[in-house]
Motif scaffolding. Sequence first.
Motif, PDB file in Angstrom:
ATOM      1  N   PRO A   1       3.755  12.097  -5.595  1.00 32.22           N
ATOM      2  CA  PRO A   1       3.023  10.855  -5.851  1.00 32.22           C
ATOM      3  C   PRO A   1       3.428   9.723  -4.911  1.00 32.22           C
ATOM      4  O   PRO A   1       3.694   8.613  -5.361  1.00 32.22           O
ATOM      5  N   GLU A   2       3.489   9.969  -3.625  1.00 28.94           N
ATOM      6  CA  GLU A   2       3.822   8.905  -2.686  1.00 28.94           C
ATOM      7  C   GLU A   2       2.627   7.967  -2.598  1.00 28.94           C
ATOM      8  O   GLU A   2       1.478   8.408  -2.559  1.00 28.94           O
ATOM      9  N   TRP A   3       2.910   6.647  -2.527  1.00 28.48           N
ATOM     10  CA  TRP A   3       1.829   5.670  -2.665  1.00 28.48           C
ATOM     11  C   TRP A   3       0.801   5.788  -1.529  1.00 28.48           C
ATOM     12  O   TRP A   3      -0.399   5.695  -1.759  1.00 28.48           O
ATOM     13  N   GLY A   4       1.278   5.979  -0.305  1.00 27.76           N
ATOM     14  CA  GLY A   4       0.358   6.088   0.830  1.00 27.76           C
ATOM     15  C   GLY A   4      -0.541   7.313   0.693  1.00 27.76           C
ATOM     16  O   GLY A   4      -1.751   7.256   0.932  1.00 27.76           O
ATOM     17  N   ALA A   5       0.076   8.418   0.251  1.00 28.00           N
ATOM     18  CA  ALA A   5      -0.708   9.642   0.058  1.00 28.00           C
ATOM     19  C   ALA A   5      -1.733   9.444  -1.061  1.00 28.00           C
ATOM     20  O   ALA A   5      -2.852   9.961  -0.992  1.00 28.00           O
ATOM     21  N   MET A   6      -1.364   8.648  -2.085  1.00 28.08           N
ATOM     22  CA  MET A   6      -2.300   8.393  -3.192  1.00 28.08           C
ATOM     23  C   MET A   6      -3.513   7.602  -2.702  1.00 28.08           C
ATOM     24  O   MET A   6      -4.655   7.866  -3.103  1.00 28.08           O
ATOM     25  N   ILE A   7      -3.248   6.620  -1.823  1.00 25.64           N
ATOM     26  CA  ILE A   7      -4.370   5.855  -1.266  1.00 25.64           C
ATOM     27  C   ILE A   7      -5.281   6.799  -0.488  1.00 25.64           C
ATOM     28  O   ILE A   7      -6.510   6.749  -0.587  1.00 25.64           O
TER      29      ILE A   7
ATOM     30  N   GLY B   1      -2.322   0.725  -3.712  1.00 28.55           N
ATOM     31  CA  GLY B   1      -2.347  -0.339  -2.701  1.00 28.55           C
ATOM     32  C   GLY B   1      -1.661  -1.589  -3.209  1.00 28.55           C
ATOM     33  O   GLY B   1      -0.860  -2.207  -2.499  1.00 28.55           O
ATOM     34  N   LEU B   2      -1.955  -1.947  -4.470  1.00 25.45           N
ATOM     35  CA  LEU B   2      -1.312  -3.123  -5.053  1.00 25.45           C
ATOM     36  C   LEU B   2       0.196  -2.917  -5.166  1.00 25.45           C
ATOM     37  O   LEU B   2       0.980  -3.844  -4.968  1.00 25.45           O
ATOM     38  N   ALA B   3       0.608  -1.697  -5.478  1.00 22.48           N
ATOM     39  CA  ALA B   3       2.042  -1.410  -5.590  1.00 22.48           C
ATOM     40  C   ALA B   3       2.724  -1.618  -4.235  1.00 22.48           C
ATOM     41  O   ALA B   3       3.788  -2.253  -4.146  1.00 22.48           O
TER      42      ALA B   3
ATOM     43  N   ILE C   1       5.670  -4.530  -3.420  1.00 19.84           N
ATOM     44  CA  ILE C   1       7.027  -4.263  -2.942  1.00 19.84           C
ATOM     45  C   ILE C   1       7.222  -4.887  -1.558  1.00 19.84           C
ATOM     46  O   ILE C   1       8.278  -5.457  -1.252  1.00 19.84           O
ATOM     47  N   SER C   2       6.184  -4.867  -0.717  1.00 15.51           N
ATOM     48  CA  SER C   2       6.304  -5.475   0.609  1.00 15.51           C
ATOM     49  C   SER C   2       6.507  -6.986   0.496  1.00 15.51           C
ATOM     50  O   SER C   2       7.383  -7.563   1.133  1.00 15.51           O
ATOM     51  N   LEU C   3       5.674  -7.607  -0.341  1.00 13.90           N
ATOM     52  CA  LEU C   3       5.785  -9.059  -0.509  1.00 13.90           C
ATOM     53  C   LEU C   3       7.149  -9.434  -1.080  1.00 13.90           C
ATOM     54  O   LEU C   3       7.789 -10.385  -0.633  1.00 13.90           O
TER      55      LEU C   3
END
Lengths: 305, 250
Positions: A253-259, A277-279, A283-285
């Motif tokens: 369930p990696e976020w980039g792969a989910m997008i 994407g929101l996640a 975390i970036s912000l």
Amino acid sequence: MTTNTHGLRDWLLSDEPTSRRQASLSAWYKGWLTFRSNTLAMLGLGVLVVLILAAIFAPLLASHDPFAQDLGARLLAPGVDGHLFGTDSLGRDIYSRILYGARISIYIVLLVAMVAPLVGLIVGTVAGYAGGWVDVLLMRITDIFLAFPRLILALAFVAALGAGIENAVLAISLTAWPPYARIARAETLTMRNSDFIHAIRLQGAGHTRIVTRHIWPLCISSLVIRVTLDMAGIILTAAGLGFLGLGAQPPSPEWGAMISEGRKYILDYWWVATIPGLAIFAISLAFNLLGDGLRDVLDPKEGTS
Amino acid sequence: MSAITIRNLNVWFGAGAERSDAVKDVSFDVAEGESFGLVGESGSGKSTILRAIEGIAPNWSGHVSIAGEVLGKRRSRQFYRNVQMVFQDPYASLHPRQTVDRVLSEVMGLHGFTDIDSRIGRLLDDVGLGSGFRFRYPHQLSGGQRQRVAIARALAPEPRILLLDEPTSALDVSVQAEILNLLADLRAEHNLTYVMVSHDLGVVGHLCERIAVMKSAEIVEVLGVGEMRKLEANDPYTRHLLESSIHSVR
């Protein structure tokens, strides 16, 4: 109880510390007070703490098994049937996947944060302190790495090493260290001929001691700031590799792969790509805000307190 | 036996057409226990002589011997125990992230002392800072206190010779006097040899027995402080320097 906490506060803020431990704790506490007065930085720290707790307690917080497929319940909207953030194209609960995905993101961040700045610090301080041909050689190697676009170089490394999380981390680290080397070198150059370095050299200190005990502590604060500010970019690169299918592999369930998986349905089922994407955005912000706050606290040129 | 012997010392920066000579053919002796002053306008090369002795200046030639040891390219550990230096700017000469305790204990560790705790206490008392200052960071100290810490650091290896590079010029006048008195007391107490660089004749007159006047990289005259006070200089430049210094005081 109040007198007790007041006593502790006075002890920490004392102008005349009476032990090494008190002096260093006092310096940390004053840094914390400066940091605490920065609301946005505290917000960033708060978001990160929540994400880290979510990652640690993912098995307790998750409502479903992140890998369990249920084709009858695919692409459910958020809130339907107890799926807080809905389900993806294979009927997996997005909320649970986001929680487990936080583990992967934090794992990547920690590994990169341990490798890249350390390599950069060693290369940069050695180059700056030694000068001469050592400096020229190390900095030209750094330039070669800097000359490639980061994501392209990471892609090349992953393609050569094979797709997967560990190789993605390695590739990101290999592409992330040159800016740290540059910063460390610049800081070292400003310090190399300063009186306090001369002074310790006149006490007979060797080069290794001067670099590790006297130059590193002053470089580390600017590196820490830069690393926290770069974390956003590192997470995005990791997500980018995941999106391109070169990072974490399905069903992880990696976020980039989910997008990437949600891309096909983005017009009809917006949440599948938007929630991860929101996640990533959060975390970036959070890392950016934290880095900004740390800059205020760790400024090595602090004149007064 | 003289503590410092310098013969035909040359120091230069750069090479080829870029070469500029900072010190040209300088010779002098400093006796054991003596206090020797180097005066001159800025850029005359006085600090560079100290830096050459300590090995910070990159290019130098000539004969320099300290306490019988002739100096080569590398300095021995014994040299660093014998000769220490106090820098001009106390704001730049202390590591901004190290407490007084850390600075002094590291220095003592380097010189192989074992009773570090009691030595630090004694040293801080010696320079007029109580033990309350031991765990402070440089930014918690005033300029004069910082310079006292720098002097304590220089005294830590129990040197015989102290090189003082304008130790008071970055401080305000009342603090200057305190530091000068401290240096005078320490010299009497530990039987130290001083080489002091300054552009302030009053400061040099207070602390030194002999002075060398420098002008554009060369020593023009060496004279005793008594002669200096009576304005008995042979060289026209020295006379000019002495007179202008008297006028600036009035």
